[in-house]
Design an enzyme around this catalytic site. Structure first.
Site, PDB file in Angstrom:
ATOM      1  N   LYS A 173       0.835  -1.212   0.000  1.00 23.95           N
ATOM      2  CA  LYS A 173       0.000   0.000   0.000  1.00 23.95           C
ATOM      3  C   LYS A 173       0.870   1.263   0.000  1.00 23.95           C
ATOM      4  O   LYS A 173       0.660   2.165  -0.800  1.00 23.95           O
ATOM      5  CB  LYS A 173      -0.924   0.021   1.237  1.00 23.95           C
ATOM      6  CG  LYS A 173      -1.856  -1.181   1.319  1.00 23.95           C
ATOM      7  CD  LYS A 173      -2.783  -1.105   2.533  1.00 23.95           C
ATOM      8  CE  LYS A 173      -2.074  -1.185   3.866  1.00 23.95           C
ATOM      9  NZ  LYS A 173      -1.412  -2.463   4.148  1.00 23.95           N
ATOM     10  N   ARG A 223      -9.852   0.483   9.061  1.00 26.77           N
ATOM     11  CA  ARG A 223      -9.419  -0.893   9.293  1.00 26.77           C
ATOM     12  C   ARG A 223     -10.451  -1.700  10.076  1.00 26.77           C
ATOM     13  O   ARG A 223     -10.192  -2.877  10.367  1.00 26.77           O
ATOM     14  CB  ARG A 223      -8.133  -0.863  10.123  1.00 26.77           C
ATOM     15  CG  ARG A 223      -6.848  -1.192   9.380  1.00 26.77           C
ATOM     16  CD  ARG A 223      -5.729  -1.061  10.396  1.00 26.77           C
ATOM     17  NE  ARG A 223      -4.501  -1.688  10.054  1.00 26.77           N
ATOM     18  CZ  ARG A 223      -3.476  -1.085   9.473  1.00 26.77           C
ATOM     19  NH1 ARG A 223      -3.565   0.157   9.082  1.00 26.77           N
ATOM     20  NH2 ARG A 223      -2.355  -1.737   9.289  1.00 26.77           N
ATOM     21  N   ARG A 272      11.160  -1.326  11.351  1.00 26.15           N
ATOM     22  CA  ARG A 272      10.064  -1.091  12.300  1.00 26.15           C
ATOM     23  C   ARG A 272       9.996  -2.176  13.375  1.00 26.15           C
ATOM     24  O   ARG A 272      10.176  -3.349  13.090  1.00 26.15           O
ATOM     25  CB  ARG A 272       8.729  -1.040  11.530  1.00 26.15           C
ATOM     26  CG  ARG A 272       8.486   0.294  10.872  1.00 26.15           C
ATOM     27  CD  ARG A 272       7.314   0.264   9.917  1.00 26.15           C
ATOM     28  NE  ARG A 272       6.141  -0.429  10.447  1.00 26.15           N
ATOM     29  CZ  ARG A 272       5.024  -0.603   9.749  1.00 26.15           C
ATOM     30  NH1 ARG A 272       4.936  -0.147   8.510  1.00 26.15           N
ATOM     31  NH2 ARG A 272       4.001  -1.227  10.276  1.00 26.15           N
ATOM     32  N   ARG A 301      11.413  -5.387   5.149  1.00 25.98           N
ATOM     33  CA  ARG A 301      11.123  -3.967   4.888  1.00 25.98           C
ATOM     34  C   ARG A 301      12.089  -3.068   5.666  1.00 25.98           C
ATOM     35  O   ARG A 301      12.393  -3.306   6.822  1.00 25.98           O
ATOM     36  CB  ARG A 301       9.687  -3.653   5.304  1.00 25.98           C
ATOM     37  CG  ARG A 301       9.386  -2.159   5.342  1.00 25.98           C
ATOM     38  CD  ARG A 301       7.918  -1.841   5.302  1.00 25.98           C
ATOM     39  NE  ARG A 301       7.129  -2.532   6.303  1.00 25.98           N
ATOM     40  CZ  ARG A 301       5.782  -2.578   6.282  1.00 25.98           C
ATOM     41  NH1 ARG A 301       5.123  -1.979   5.302  1.00 25.98           N
ATOM     42  NH2 ARG A 301       5.134  -3.231   7.214  1.00 25.98           N
ATOM     43  N   ARG A 347      -0.753  -9.131  12.997  1.00 25.34           N
ATOM     44  CA  ARG A 347      -1.438  -8.119  12.182  1.00 25.34           C
ATOM     45  C   ARG A 347      -2.280  -8.782  11.083  1.00 25.34           C
ATOM     46  O   ARG A 347      -3.351  -8.300  10.736  1.00 25.34           O
ATOM     47  CB  ARG A 347      -0.441  -7.131  11.551  1.00 25.34           C
ATOM     48  CG  ARG A 347       0.414  -6.414  12.563  1.00 25.34           C
ATOM     49  CD  ARG A 347       0.736  -4.981  12.210  1.00 25.34           C
ATOM     50  NE  ARG A 347       1.493  -4.755  10.994  1.00 25.34           N
ATOM     51  CZ  ARG A 347       2.800  -4.952  10.835  1.00 25.34           C
ATOM     52  NH1 ARG A 347       3.520  -5.435  11.833  1.00 25.34           N
ATOM     53  NH2 ARG A 347       3.393  -4.671   9.710  1.00 25.34           N
TER      54      ARG A 347
HETATM   55  P1  ADP Z   1       2.119  -1.879   3.217  1.00 26.65           P
HETATM   56  O1  ADP Z   1       2.089  -0.372   3.200  1.00 26.65           O
HETATM   57  O2  ADP Z   1       0.928  -2.477   2.530  1.00 26.65           O
HETATM   58  O3  ADP Z   1       2.322  -2.462   4.585  1.00 26.65           O
HETATM   59  P2  ADP Z   1       4.726  -1.602   1.846  1.00 26.65           P
HETATM   60  O4  ADP Z   1       4.453  -0.753   0.654  1.00 26.65           O
HETATM   61  O5  ADP Z   1       5.404  -0.971   3.000  1.00 26.65           O
HETATM   62  O6  ADP Z   1       3.359  -2.347   2.324  1.00 26.65           O
HETATM   63  O7  ADP Z   1       5.555  -2.881   1.344  1.00 26.65           O
HETATM   64  C1  ADP Z   1       5.996  -3.893   2.248  1.00 26.65           C
HETATM   65  C2  ADP Z   1       7.386  -4.367   1.832  1.00 26.65           C
HETATM   66  O8  ADP Z   1       7.291  -5.080   0.598  1.00 26.65           O
HETATM   67  C3  ADP Z   1       8.392  -3.236   1.589  1.00 26.65           C
HETATM   68  O9  ADP Z   1       9.666  -3.673   2.000  1.00 26.65           O
HETATM   69  C4  ADP Z   1       8.341  -3.025   0.064  1.00 26.65           C
HETATM   70  O10 ADP Z   1       9.604  -2.570  -0.443  1.00 26.65           O
HETATM   71  C5  ADP Z   1       8.052  -4.430  -0.431  1.00 26.65           C
HETATM   72  N1  ADP Z   1       7.205  -4.447  -1.631  1.00 26.65           N
HETATM   73  C6  ADP Z   1       6.243  -3.554  -1.993  1.00 26.65           C
HETATM   74  N2  ADP Z   1       5.678  -3.908  -3.162  1.00 26.65           N
HETATM   75  C7  ADP Z   1       6.276  -5.077  -3.538  1.00 26.65           C
HETATM   76  C8  ADP Z   1       6.125  -5.961  -4.666  1.00 26.65           C
HETATM   77  N3  ADP Z   1       5.229  -5.734  -5.632  1.00 26.65           N
HETATM   78  N4  ADP Z   1       6.920  -7.071  -4.703  1.00 26.65           N
HETATM   79  C9  ADP Z   1       7.823  -7.314  -3.722  1.00 26.65           C
HETATM   80  N5  ADP Z   1       8.013  -6.527  -2.647  1.00 26.65           N
HETATM   81  C10 ADP Z   1       7.256  -5.424  -2.554  1.00 26.65           C
HETATM   82  P1  ADP Z   2       1.026  -2.291   7.930  1.00 26.60           P
HETATM   83  O1  ADP Z   2       0.434  -1.827   6.651  1.00 26.60           O
HETATM   84  O2  ADP Z   2       2.379  -2.897   7.771  1.00 26.60           O
HETATM   85  O3  ADP Z   2       0.108  -3.139   8.767  1.00 26.60           O
HETATM   86  P2  ADP Z   2       0.658   0.374   9.165  1.00 26.60           P
HETATM   87  O4  ADP Z   2       1.794   1.301   9.086  1.00 26.60           O
HETATM   88  O5  ADP Z   2      -0.544   0.657   8.333  1.00 26.60           O
HETATM   89  O6  ADP Z   2       1.269  -1.072   8.900  1.00 26.60           O
HETATM   90  O7  ADP Z   2       0.132   0.249  10.671  1.00 26.60           O
HETATM   91  C1  ADP Z   2       1.020  -0.028  11.733  1.00 26.60           C
HETATM   92  C2  ADP Z   2       0.245  -0.168  13.029  1.00 26.60           C
HETATM   93  O8  ADP Z   2      -0.400   1.080  13.346  1.00 26.60           O
HETATM   94  C3  ADP Z   2      -0.885  -1.194  13.038  1.00 26.60           C
HETATM   95  O9  ADP Z   2      -0.425  -2.508  13.311  1.00 26.60           O
HETATM   96  C4  ADP Z   2      -1.771  -0.646  14.157  1.00 26.60           C
HETATM   97  O10 ADP Z   2      -1.213  -0.919  15.432  1.00 26.60           O
HETATM   98  C5  ADP Z   2      -1.676   0.855  13.943  1.00 26.60           C
HETATM   99  N1  ADP Z   2      -2.714   1.341  13.019  1.00 26.60           N
HETATM  100  C6  ADP Z   2      -2.524   1.942  11.807  1.00 26.60           C
HETATM  101  N2  ADP Z   2      -3.691   2.276  11.244  1.00 26.60           N
HETATM  102  C7  ADP Z   2      -4.662   1.867  12.107  1.00 26.60           C
HETATM  103  C8  ADP Z   2      -6.088   1.895  12.076  1.00 26.60           C
HETATM  104  N3  ADP Z   2      -6.756   2.431  11.039  1.00 26.60           N
HETATM  105  N4  ADP Z   2      -6.753   1.387  13.150  1.00 26.60           N
HETATM  106  C9  ADP Z   2      -6.105   0.860  14.198  1.00 26.60           C
HETATM  107  N5  ADP Z   2      -4.765   0.787  14.282  1.00 26.60           N
HETATM  108  C10 ADP Z   2      -4.037   1.278  13.244  1.00 26.60           C
END
Ligand code: ADP
Ligand code: ADP
Length: 209
Positions: A13, A88, A155, A127, A166
């Site tokens: 995302k 969420r 992180r 990541r 998660r």
């Molecule tokens: P999210 O915001 O949904 O948690 P991220 O954009 O932070 O996901 O991506 C999670 C990890 O996967 C990061 O280390 C990113 O560089 C990697 N990543 C993102 N898109 C891809 C893809 N299409 N294929 C492989 N790795 C990816």
């Molecule tokens: P990822 O896409 O890797 O799950 P995020 O950066 O979106 O990570 O979120 C990290 C953490 O922040 C979540 O595991 C949760 O603890 C908190 N968080 C983020 N967005 C929300 C939401 N909309 N509602 C509740 N908790 C949230």
């Protein structure tokens, strides 16, 4: 364009949002980034959120809802926004709906990035985030240039244990919001497996539909 990006942790995302908002000239709002900034600043909200986040649990709805509704009311969201990581839960989705209705605007698209659970732990564990530029890297799939490596952050919740937690929360609490948007005809689903460029092409096509 007012839109939401949904998908399990590590689906891509943040990666896709960074590419899209430049092109669409809309404001990127990541609830996770906002919460991490609050934790770093040590605000009351950050202190309330910290324990939940470290454990991979959801931060309580009232905290997150207040934070996001305040944010989307700011002038830089007047042209549109891309919500990433919010809503969420069903109460979060309902609160957003009510706030947008009150403001007399509607959501244009909800884009779901689909990736099988089996791939997500590896994406999360590898990541790395650049605190200076906000850029997201992956040790294997999107390796960072050598000069930025010393400043990269891993992180606290990108451990196998927290990612697995998660994912459970995602299936239990977040996936149930999707039918709400399906019923409105604004949900689009894209396959998130492939290179980031391939996914961007699919996302762009899906947004145009
Ligand atoms: P999210 O915001 O949904 O948690 P991220 O954009 O932070 O996901 O991506 C999670 C990890 O996967 C990061 O280390 C990113 O560089 C990697 N990543 C993102 N898109 C891809 C893809 N299409 N294929 C492989 N790795 C990816
Ligand atoms: P990822 O896409 O890797 O799950 P995020 O950066 O979106 O990570 O979120 C990290 C953490 O922040 C979540 O595991 C949760 O603890 C908190 N968080 C983020 N967005 C929300 C939401 N909309 N509602 C509740 N908790 C949230």
């Amino acid at each position: 364009m007012r839109m939401i990006l949904v998908g399990p942790p590590g689906a891509g995302k943040g990666t896709q949002a960074a590419r899209l908002v430049e092109r669409l000239h809309i404001t990127h709002i990541s609830s996770g980034d906002m919460l991490r900034a609050a934790v770093k600043e040590g605000t009351a909200m950050g202190q309330a959120a910290d324990g939940y986040m470290k454990a991979g649990q959801l931060v309580p709805d009232d905290v997150v809802i207040g934070m996001i509704l305040e944010r989307i009311a700011k002038p830089d969201c007047a042209n549109g926004f891309m919500l990433d990581g919010f809503p969420r839960t069903i109460p979060q989705a309902e609160a957003l709906d009510a706030a947008l209705a009150k403001a007399g605007v509607t959501l244009d698209r909800v884009l779901m990035i689909e990736v099988p659970d089996a791939l997500l732990v590896e994406r999360g564990v590898g990541r790395r985030n650049d605190p200076e530029t906000g850029k997201i890297y992956h040790l294997k799939f999107d390796p960072p240039p050598a000069e930025v490596v010393p400043r990269l952050v891993h992180r606290k919740d990108d451990t196998e244990e927290a990612i697995t937690k998660r994912l459970t929360y995602y299936h239990e609490w977040t996936a149930p919001i999707l039918p709400l948007y399906q019923a409105k005809g604004i949900l689009r689903t894209v396959d998130g497996v492939g290179t980031p460029d391939e996914v961007t092409a699919r996302v762009t096509a899906a947004l145009a539909q």
